[in-house]
Design a protein around this motif. Structure first.
Motif, PDB file in Angstrom:
ATOM      1  N   ASN A  64       0.813  -1.225   0.000  1.00  0.00           N
ATOM      2  CA  ASN A  64       0.000   0.000   0.000  1.00  0.00           C
ATOM      3  C   ASN A  64       0.845   1.274   0.000  1.00  0.00           C
ATOM      4  O   ASN A  64       0.287   2.368   0.132  1.00  0.00           O
ATOM      5  CB  ASN A  64      -0.943   0.004   1.207  1.00  0.00           C
ATOM      6  N   TRP A  65       2.149   1.138  -0.145  1.00  0.00           N
ATOM      7  CA  TRP A  65       3.034   2.314  -0.178  1.00  0.00           C
ATOM      8  C   TRP A  65       3.140   2.770  -1.634  1.00  0.00           C
ATOM      9  O   TRP A  65       4.095   2.479  -2.343  1.00  0.00           O
ATOM     10  CB  TRP A  65       4.395   1.946   0.408  1.00  0.00           C
ATOM     11  N   ALA A  66       2.132   3.512  -2.072  1.00  0.00           N
ATOM     12  CA  ALA A  66       2.029   3.946  -3.482  1.00  0.00           C
ATOM     13  C   ALA A  66       3.226   4.797  -3.900  1.00  0.00           C
ATOM     14  O   ALA A  66       3.693   4.711  -5.045  1.00  0.00           O
ATOM     15  CB  ALA A  66       0.735   4.720  -3.679  1.00  0.00           C
ATOM     16  N   GLU A  67       3.731   5.606  -2.984  1.00  0.00           N
ATOM     17  CA  GLU A  67       4.856   6.498  -3.308  1.00  0.00           C
ATOM     18  C   GLU A  67       6.099   5.699  -3.710  1.00  0.00           C
ATOM     19  O   GLU A  67       6.819   6.099  -4.631  1.00  0.00           O
ATOM     20  CB  GLU A  67       5.183   7.417  -2.119  1.00  0.00           C
ATOM     21  N   LEU A  68       6.339   4.582  -3.043  1.00  0.00           N
ATOM     22  CA  LEU A  68       7.482   3.736  -3.390  1.00  0.00           C
ATOM     23  C   LEU A  68       7.274   3.121  -4.771  1.00  0.00           C
ATOM     24  O   LEU A  68       8.196   3.088  -5.588  1.00  0.00           O
ATOM     25  CB  LEU A  68       7.704   2.639  -2.342  1.00  0.00           C
ATOM     26  N   ARG A  69       6.058   2.639  -5.033  1.00  0.00           N
ATOM     27  CA  ARG A  69       5.760   2.040  -6.348  1.00  0.00           C
ATOM     28  C   ARG A  69       5.975   3.049  -7.475  1.00  0.00           C
ATOM     29  O   ARG A  69       6.577   2.745  -8.499  1.00  0.00           O
ATOM     30  CB  ARG A  69       4.314   1.534  -6.368  1.00  0.00           C
ATOM     31  N   LEU A  70       5.475   4.282  -7.287  1.00  0.00           N
ATOM     32  CA  LEU A  70       5.614   5.327  -8.311  1.00  0.00           C
ATOM     33  C   LEU A  70       7.075   5.715  -8.518  1.00  0.00           C
ATOM     34  O   LEU A  70       7.522   5.938  -9.647  1.00  0.00           O
ATOM     35  CB  LEU A  70       4.789   6.560  -7.929  1.00  0.00           C
ATOM     36  N   ASN A 102       6.023  10.134   2.550  1.00  0.00           N
ATOM     37  CA  ASN A 102       4.576  10.069   2.801  1.00  0.00           C
ATOM     38  C   ASN A 102       4.121   8.615   2.885  1.00  0.00           C
ATOM     39  O   ASN A 102       4.548   7.781   2.097  1.00  0.00           O
ATOM     40  CB  ASN A 102       3.804  10.765   1.669  1.00  0.00           C
ATOM     41  N   ASN A 103       3.255   8.343   3.826  1.00  0.00           N
ATOM     42  CA  ASN A 103       2.587   7.031   3.958  1.00  0.00           C
ATOM     43  C   ASN A 103       3.543   5.848   4.107  1.00  0.00           C
ATOM     44  O   ASN A 103       3.268   4.762   3.584  1.00  0.00           O
ATOM     45  CB  ASN A 103       1.650   6.796   2.762  1.00  0.00           C
ATOM     46  N   ILE A 104       4.665   6.035   4.794  1.00  0.00           N
ATOM     47  CA  ILE A 104       5.585   4.925   5.039  1.00  0.00           C
ATOM     48  C   ILE A 104       4.863   3.898   5.918  1.00  0.00           C
ATOM     49  O   ILE A 104       4.267   4.271   6.929  1.00  0.00           O
ATOM     50  CB  ILE A 104       6.885   5.402   5.747  1.00  0.00           C
ATOM     51  N   PRO A 105       4.891   2.611   5.538  1.00  0.00           N
ATOM     52  CA  PRO A 105       4.250   1.594   6.386  1.00  0.00           C
ATOM     53  C   PRO A 105       4.814   1.637   7.811  1.00  0.00           C
ATOM     54  O   PRO A 105       6.012   1.915   7.996  1.00  0.00           O
ATOM     55  CB  PRO A 105       4.618   0.277   5.697  1.00  0.00           C
ATOM     56  N   ALA A 106       3.964   1.376   8.779  1.00  0.00           N
ATOM     57  CA  ALA A 106       4.353   1.479  10.196  1.00  0.00           C
ATOM     58  C   ALA A 106       5.616   0.685  10.511  1.00  0.00           C
ATOM     59  O   ALA A 106       6.489   1.147  11.250  1.00  0.00           O
ATOM     60  CB  ALA A 106       3.201   1.018  11.082  1.00  0.00           C
ATOM     61  N   GLU A 107       5.754  -0.516   9.925  1.00  0.00           N
ATOM     62  CA  GLU A 107       6.928  -1.364  10.193  1.00  0.00           C
ATOM     63  C   GLU A 107       8.228  -0.692   9.739  1.00  0.00           C
ATOM     64  O   GLU A 107       9.287  -0.909  10.319  1.00  0.00           O
ATOM     65  CB  GLU A 107       6.803  -2.715   9.462  1.00  0.00           C
ATOM     66  N   PHE A 108       8.141   0.116   8.680  1.00  0.00           N
ATOM     67  CA  PHE A 108       9.338   0.753   8.127  1.00  0.00           C
ATOM     68  C   PHE A 108       9.459   2.231   8.492  1.00  0.00           C
ATOM     69  O   PHE A 108      10.398   2.902   8.075  1.00  0.00           O
ATOM     70  CB  PHE A 108       9.363   0.616   6.596  1.00  0.00           C
ATOM     71  N   ASN A 109       8.513   2.728   9.268  1.00  0.00           N
ATOM     72  CA  ASN A 109       8.558   4.137   9.649  1.00  0.00           C
ATOM     73  C   ASN A 109       9.509   4.314  10.831  1.00  0.00           C
ATOM     74  O   ASN A 109       9.111   4.613  11.952  1.00  0.00           O
ATOM     75  CB  ASN A 109       7.149   4.634   9.993  1.00  0.00           C
ATOM     76  N   THR A 111      13.715   5.560  12.104  1.00  0.00           N
ATOM     77  CA  THR A 111      14.786   6.513  11.819  1.00  0.00           C
ATOM     78  C   THR A 111      15.766   5.987  10.763  1.00  0.00           C
ATOM     79  O   THR A 111      16.114   6.731   9.844  1.00  0.00           O
ATOM     80  CB  THR A 111      15.533   6.885  13.126  1.00  0.00           C
ATOM     81  N   PRO A 112      16.207   4.717  10.836  1.00  0.00           N
ATOM     82  CA  PRO A 112      17.133   4.235   9.801  1.00  0.00           C
ATOM     83  C   PRO A 112      16.556   4.286   8.383  1.00  0.00           C
ATOM     84  O   PRO A 112      17.249   4.674   7.445  1.00  0.00           O
ATOM     85  CB  PRO A 112      17.427   2.785  10.220  1.00  0.00           C
ATOM     86  N   VAL A 113      15.278   3.928   8.225  1.00  0.00           N
ATOM     87  CA  VAL A 113      14.662   3.965   6.887  1.00  0.00           C
ATOM     88  C   VAL A 113      14.522   5.405   6.423  1.00  0.00           C
ATOM     89  O   VAL A 113      14.837   5.733   5.273  1.00  0.00           O
ATOM     90  CB  VAL A 113      13.291   3.230   6.875  1.00  0.00           C
ATOM     91  N   ARG A 114      14.090   6.281   7.314  1.00  0.00           N
ATOM     92  CA  ARG A 114      13.959   7.704   6.952  1.00  0.00           C
ATOM     93  C   ARG A 114      15.322   8.300   6.589  1.00  0.00           C
ATOM     94  O   ARG A 114      15.426   9.142   5.693  1.00  0.00           O
ATOM     95  CB  ARG A 114      13.310   8.496   8.077  1.00  0.00           C
ATOM     96  N   SER A 115      16.377   7.856   7.275  1.00  0.00           N
ATOM     97  CA  SER A 115      17.731   8.327   6.953  1.00  0.00           C
ATOM     98  C   SER A 115      18.141   7.888   5.554  1.00  0.00           C
ATOM     99  O   SER A 115      18.748   8.658   4.796  1.00  0.00           O
ATOM    100  CB  SER A 115      18.746   7.793   7.965  1.00  0.00           C
ATOM    101  N   ARG A 116      17.809   6.650   5.208  1.00  0.00           N
ATOM    102  CA  ARG A 116      18.117   6.130   3.856  1.00  0.00           C
ATOM    103  C   ARG A 116      17.370   6.927   2.789  1.00  0.00           C
ATOM    104  O   ARG A 116      17.908   7.229   1.733  1.00  0.00           O
ATOM    105  CB  ARG A 116      17.767   4.646   3.760  1.00  0.00           C
TER     106      ARG A 116
END
Length: 200
Positions: A64-70, A102-109, A111-116
């Motif tokens: 459901n993370w449309a932003e990643l798909r786009l 925007n809309n990062i899945p809870a499991e990946f929301n 600090t390390p993922v946001r830093s990447r």
């Protein structure tokens, strides 16, 4: 007679001068076209994004993370017609990578993922900057394209690492130990020293 001769001489000089200017302009245009062709072929050769494969679990989480798909779709579509096409693509990628927050899945929301994502954002914005310069620094663009591929790898790797860690079963007593480490649950201590008659 002298006037006619003088006029004729001026006319010949003027025509000769115009022809030289025309030849110079055409030579410069030809040189510019060849330079753009060299730049186009170099960038076309280097423009490749190695998008890592996701595990099934990561795919389910990011479904459901449309932003990643786009963003991945834009990475996958390579421009082919001209330098302008590459410039437009860089602008689109710059916009799409910013939207990954925007809309990062809870499991990946985390600090390390946001830093990447932030590092990817910086690299793609650099690409957008350099490719839109009047004189495109080809070597710099090639280097940034390679760096984006490295950052893509680490971005996907970070998500996979979160999944692996979440699947590690907790050891006996680990939840209690984590509670004991929680500083919010600590018993407040009074800093006053109580003089006990037994201690005197």
């Amino acid at each position: 007679m002298k006037f006619k001769l003088y006029s004729l001489l001026l006319l010949v000089t003027f025509l000769f001068s115009c022809q030289q200017d025309d030849a110079k302009r055409k030579a410069e245009q030809l040189k510019d076209i060849k330079k753009k062709e060299v730049v186009f072929y170099a960038i076309n050769e280097a423009w490749f994004f190695d998008i890592p494969e996701m595990t099934e679990k990561a795919r389910v989480i990011t479904n459901n993370w449309a932003e990643l798909r786009l963003f991945v779709t834009e990475l996958d579509q390579k421009p082919t017609s001209s330098i302008n096409a590459f410039q437009k693509k860089a602008k689109i990628l710059s916009k799409k990578v910013a939207e990954l927050n925007n809309n990062i899945p809870a499991e990946f929301n985390t600090t390390p993922v946001r830093s990447r994502i932030a590092i990817l954002n910086t690299k793609i914005n650099s690409l957008n900057l350099y490719i839109n310069l009047r004189d495109i620094p080809v070597k710099k663009v090639e280097k940034i394209l390679a760096e984006i591929n490295v950052e893509l790898y680490w971005f996907y790797e970070q998500m996979e690492e979160i999944i692996i860690k979440s699947e590690i079963p907790a050891e006996d007593g680990e939840p209690d130990f984590m509670l004991m480490k929680d500083s919010k649950r600590a018993i407040p201590t009074d800093t006053k020293i109580i003089n006990s008659p037994d201690l005197e």
